[in-house]
Design an enzyme around this catalytic site. Structure first.
Site, PDB file in Angstrom:
ATOM      1  N   LYS A 262       0.801  -1.221   0.000  1.00  0.00           N
ATOM      2  CA  LYS A 262       0.000   0.000   0.000  1.00  0.00           C
ATOM      3  C   LYS A 262       0.832   1.269   0.000  1.00  0.00           C
ATOM      4  CE  LYS A 262      -2.443  -0.550   3.667  1.00  0.00           C
ATOM      5  NZ  LYS A 262      -3.439  -0.154   4.706  1.00  0.00           N
TER       6      LYS A 262
ATOM      7  N   ASP B  28      -3.758  -2.864  -2.114  1.00  0.00           N
ATOM      8  CA  ASP B  28      -4.372  -3.126  -0.825  1.00  0.00           C
ATOM      9  C   ASP B  28      -4.983  -4.518  -0.940  1.00  0.00           C
ATOM     10  OD1 ASP B  28      -6.005  -3.355   1.399  1.00  0.00           O
ATOM     11  OD2 ASP B  28      -6.700  -1.288   1.322  1.00  0.00           O
TER      12      ASP B  28
ATOM     13  N   TYR C 246      -6.225 -11.567  17.088  1.00  0.00           N
ATOM     14  CA  TYR C 246      -4.998 -11.690  16.293  1.00  0.00           C
ATOM     15  C   TYR C 246      -4.664 -13.155  16.046  1.00  0.00           C
ATOM     16  CZ  TYR C 246      -0.083 -11.612  14.963  1.00  0.00           C
ATOM     17  OH  TYR C 246       1.107 -11.820  14.304  1.00  0.00           O
TER      18      TYR C 246
END
Length: 275
Positions: A37, A69, A163
């Site tokens: 990105k 992205d 996560y």
């Protein structure tokens, strides 16, 4: 083994481990698609797709920097098509792009939850899906995803459920695809570091400079990835690999040169999550 003339599509390659893998392959004369990105300099993180491209070219490879992205299906499809057109195909995919937030359940905003799952799991699935038609035509095609072994110890979940699940989903995707595409001769493997790696994510988002000092350099992951790419794709797939183990298998026994601080003993290095 040489990667000369091979084309690698690497997500998140504007810095850190992704860039290290790119530069390692570039020494052989590989073609590198830097799919990330960062087109403009970030106020806190060094490196853009263009600075990474210069480093790749300086190392001896060809670079194609593309703003991508991995959450955007149209961007990913366009980048894969442009990469294949520029170099005649794609031989290796490295799913390196990732987001991290080691926050507990109550402290994890849904914005951050979505970011991790969209980049880590969905992004890995999407980029791999878009590259498949080209990988099927490659001579020794590899998909390497930087995600951990599937360790179901609750200890690895309790502090950062969101996560952990996002990273394990990356590994689950590779395990499933290894079986799904075994007849196509494409290798799907995961690579994870034994110790923390001194990247911007570690220094800026996890443990600061103190953690970085007891970590290893991204080069160890790059060297391990290089060894994996040398393996015959048809017979080397579905593995959860650790960087140090891969290099020991290649005859490396001294890892001091990979340390941020070479004066430290191995026992003083900080072990990475999930091991």
């Amino acid at each position: 083994m040489s990667l000369k003339g091979k084309t690698l599509f690497i997500t998140g390659a504007s810095r850190g481990i992704g860039q290290a893998i790119a530069e390692k392959a570039a020494v052989d004369g590989a073609n590198i698609i830097i799919a990330a990105k960062t087109a403009e300099p970030h106020p806190k993180l060094a490196g853009t797709i263009y600075t990474a491209a210069k480093a790749v070219e300086a190392a001896g490879g060809q670079a194609l920097p593309l703003v991508v992205d991995v959450r955007d299906e149209m961007q990913v499809a366009a980048a894969v098509a442009e990469a294949a057109k520029a170099f005649g195909g794609i031989d290796i995919l490295v799913n390196n792009a990732s987001a991290i937030s080691l926050t507990n359940t109550e402290a994890t905003s849904m914005k951050r939850f979505d970011l991790m799952n969209q980049i880590n799991y969905r992004g890995t699935f999407l980029v791999t899906q878009q590259c498949l038609s080209h990988l099927k035509n490659a001579e020794n095609p590899h998909v390497l995803t930087l995600s951990p072994p599937l360790n179901m110890d609750p200890n690895w979940f309790k502090g950062h459920v969101a996560y952990t699940i996002s990273k394990y989903n990356m590994s689950l995707a590779m395990m499933g695809m290894a079986a799904e595409f075994s007849d196509a001769g494409i290798a799907f493997n995961c690579l994870w570091p034994k110790t923390t790696i001194a990247t911007a994510a570690i220094a800026g988002q996890v443990g600061g400079d103190e953690l970085a000092k007891v970590s290893r350099l991204p080069a160890i992951m790059a060297d391990a990835a290089y060894q994996i790419f040398a393996q015959p794709a048809k017979s080397f797939s579905g593995h959860f690999l650790i960087d140090e183990d891969v290099l020991r298998g290649a005859g490396v026994n001294d890892f001091t040169a990979y340390q941020v601080d070479p004066s430290l003993e191995v026992e003083q290095l900080f072990p990475d999550l999930f091991l």
